[in-house]
Scaffold this active site. Structure first.
Site, PDB file in Angstrom:
ATOM      1  N   ASP A   1      -2.645 -10.444  -2.535  1.00  0.00           N
ATOM      2  CA  ASP A   1      -3.052 -10.087  -1.238  1.00  0.00           C
ATOM      3  C   ASP A   1      -4.459  -9.724  -1.265  1.00  0.00           C
ATOM      4  O   ASP A   1      -4.984  -9.303  -2.512  1.00  0.00           O
ATOM      5  CB  ASP A   1      -2.306  -8.925  -0.706  1.00  0.00           C
ATOM      6  CG  ASP A   1      -2.794  -8.445   0.661  1.00  0.00           C
ATOM      7  OD1 ASP A   1      -2.150  -8.900   1.650  1.00  0.00           O
ATOM      8  OD2 ASP A   1      -3.726  -7.793   0.768  1.00  0.00           O
TER       9      ASP A   1
ATOM     10  N   HIS B   1      -6.167  -7.197  -0.479  1.00  0.00           N
ATOM     11  CA  HIS B   1      -6.421  -5.889  -0.680  1.00  0.00           C
ATOM     12  C   HIS B   1      -5.620  -5.357  -1.995  1.00  0.00           C
ATOM     13  O   HIS B   1      -4.472  -5.939  -1.942  1.00  0.00           O
ATOM     14  CB  HIS B   1      -5.801  -4.883   0.593  1.00  0.00           C
ATOM     15  CG  HIS B   1      -6.696  -5.322   1.950  1.00  0.00           C
ATOM     16  ND1 HIS B   1      -6.049  -6.482   2.596  1.00  0.00           N
ATOM     17  CD2 HIS B   1      -7.941  -5.048   2.336  1.00  0.00           C
ATOM     18  CE1 HIS B   1      -6.893  -6.549   3.845  1.00  0.00           C
ATOM     19  NE2 HIS B   1      -7.941  -5.937   3.406  1.00  0.00           N
TER      20      HIS B   1
ATOM     21  N   ASP C   1      -4.279 -12.942   3.202  1.00  0.00           N
ATOM     22  CA  ASP C   1      -5.559 -12.684   3.993  1.00  0.00           C
ATOM     23  C   ASP C   1      -6.661 -12.882   3.139  1.00  0.00           C
ATOM     24  O   ASP C   1      -8.168 -12.509   3.204  1.00  0.00           O
ATOM     25  CB  ASP C   1      -5.589 -11.150   4.222  1.00  0.00           C
ATOM     26  CG  ASP C   1      -4.982 -10.308   3.121  1.00  0.00           C
ATOM     27  OD1 ASP C   1      -4.738  -9.185   3.612  1.00  0.00           O
ATOM     28  OD2 ASP C   1      -4.574 -10.769   2.283  1.00  0.00           O
TER      29      ASP C   1
ATOM     30  N   HIS D   1       0.857  -1.100   0.012  1.00  0.00           N
ATOM     31  CA  HIS D   1       0.000  -0.028   0.057  1.00  0.00           C
ATOM     32  C   HIS D   1       0.860   1.159  -0.009  1.00  0.00           C
ATOM     33  O   HIS D   1       0.346   2.283  -0.176  1.00  0.00           O
ATOM     34  CB  HIS D   1      -0.931  -0.007   1.166  1.00  0.00           C
ATOM     35  CG  HIS D   1      -1.954  -0.984   1.300  1.00  0.00           C
ATOM     36  ND1 HIS D   1      -2.907  -1.051   0.281  1.00  0.00           N
ATOM     37  CD2 HIS D   1      -2.238  -2.127   2.188  1.00  0.00           C
ATOM     38  CE1 HIS D   1      -3.665  -2.066   0.553  1.00  0.00           C
ATOM     39  NE2 HIS D   1      -3.306  -2.698   1.628  1.00  0.00           N
TER      40      HIS D   1
END
Ligand SMILES: NCCCNCCCCCC(O)(O)C(F)(F)F
Ligand SMILES: [Zn+2]
Length: 343
Positions: free
Chosen positions: A195, A197, A284, A159
């Site tokens: 991931d 996200h 995740d 991120h």
């Protein structure tokens, strides 16, 4: 498979994050890395080495120098205000506010942060630079002829953009490593983000470039963090047009849908003619993850590893997210063992 690991990750131990409207204990904890390291040892994945220091230059190949200086000095300036608790921003430079960079640390914290869940602590800079060194050491080994390396990176990185932190990330380990592979002579590098996200930071860094292909399979930003990037129509800009692929999937999507997206991504990587692959390995996507909403089960991570091996590329795995701490080691090493078994 070789693992690169540094104990310095434990210097990043935030106390609280603002999540779902309330301050909660951080989900991104040192125990995550401890569990992964234990599984690497238990499953006898291979040798474990410590990272070599690479200094600031490789970091500044993908990050803004003023942003890096902010990360390096923020804690000291924050604690000089008499604050002995984690630094978190309290507002954002939102639409039609001036894009001025404040002088004061409190304002810079707001300017350089994407969210209020990424606490800066006394050890953040040391931990983040050690994670970057971990990924860079993995890249060194790939250049040296290793077929695959696992960089056990914490704090995560995907991120973190050119000039902002967020989502528990400060320096973009995968992007720093991909750039190092380019600098060491790899003409085309692919970064695949699995991931839950969207890797907004990695997309931001390579969005206008054709030499690094970025692909991400993730929870649909219409409902999932980071909300404001990761849509399928984001295909790159300028020279980079056509070198960015987002595969947003609705929260709750089934495993077969996820693997269809993976196969599309792998096909694009093969068409691109990548000479190396960097995988932003977040687990995740696991059905038991407390903050995510996909359905992969532990055996599916073995399948993921085997599919990645099918590309037959030198591959660097960089750890990203995964918050079901009990099974995180099994899930991460399942990917790596699945990759190795495919041979
Ligand atoms: N209602 C859920 C709110 C989510 N809040 C922040 C999520 C951050 C995810 C971080 C990550 O897993 O993508 C990384 F790999 F970077 F660690
Ligand atoms: Zn994640």
């Amino acid at each position: 498979m070789l693992t690169v690991y540094s104990d310095a990750h434990r210097l990043q131990h935030g106390q609280s994050e603002l999540i779902d409207g309330t301050l909660k204990p951080c989900f991104e904890t040192p125990s995550r890395a401890d569990m992964v390291l234990a599984a690497v040892r238990e499953r006898e994945l291979g040798d474990i080495i410590h990272p070599r220091r690479h200094g600031l230059d490789p970091i500044l190949r993908v990050h803004d120098a003023d942003y890096a200086r902010f990360l390096e000095t923020a804690w000291q300036r924050w604690s000089d205000m008499g604050r002995d608790y984690d630094a978190l921003p309290k507002m954002w430079q939102i639409r039609r506010l001036r894009e001025a960079i404040p002088d004061h640390v409190e304002g810079q914290l707001c300017y350089y942060s994407m969210d209020c869940g990424t606490p800066i602590t006394a050890g953040t800079w040391a931990a983040a630079t050690a994670a970057a060194d971990t990924a860079l050491t993995g890249a060194d080994r790939l250049i040296g002829g290793e077929r695959a390396v696992f960089a056990l990176t914490r704090p995560p990185g995907h991120h973190a953009a050119f000039d902002y932190c967020g989502g528990y990330c400060f320096l973009n380990n995968a992007a720093i490593a991909a750039q190092a592979l380019r600098d060491r002579g790899m003409r085309k590098v692919a970064v695949l983000d699995v991931d839950y996200h969207h890797g907004n930071g990695t997309q931001d860094i390579f969005y206008r470039r054709a030499d690094v292909l970025f692909l991400s399979i993730h929870g649909d930003p219409r409902t999932e963090y980071p909300f404001f990037l990761g849509f399928a129509d984001e295909k790159g800009e300028g020279e980079g047009l056509g070198y960015n692929f987002n595969f947003p999937l609705s929260a709750g999507s089934c495993v077969s849908t996820w693997f269809v997206a993976l196969d599309c991504a792998l096909d694009q990587i093969a068409r691109f003619g990548a000479e190396a692959l960097v995988v932003s390995l977040g687990v995740d996507t696991y059905r038991g993850d407390p903050i995510s909403r996909f359905q992969l089960d532990s055996p599916d991570f073995v399948t993921l590893g085997a599919r990645l091996a099918g590309l037959k590329l030198p591959t660097l795995f960089c750890l990203e997210g995964g918050y079901a701490v009990g099974p995180i080691g099994t899930n991460v090493v399942n990917v790596l063992a699945g990759f190795e078994a495919r041979g």
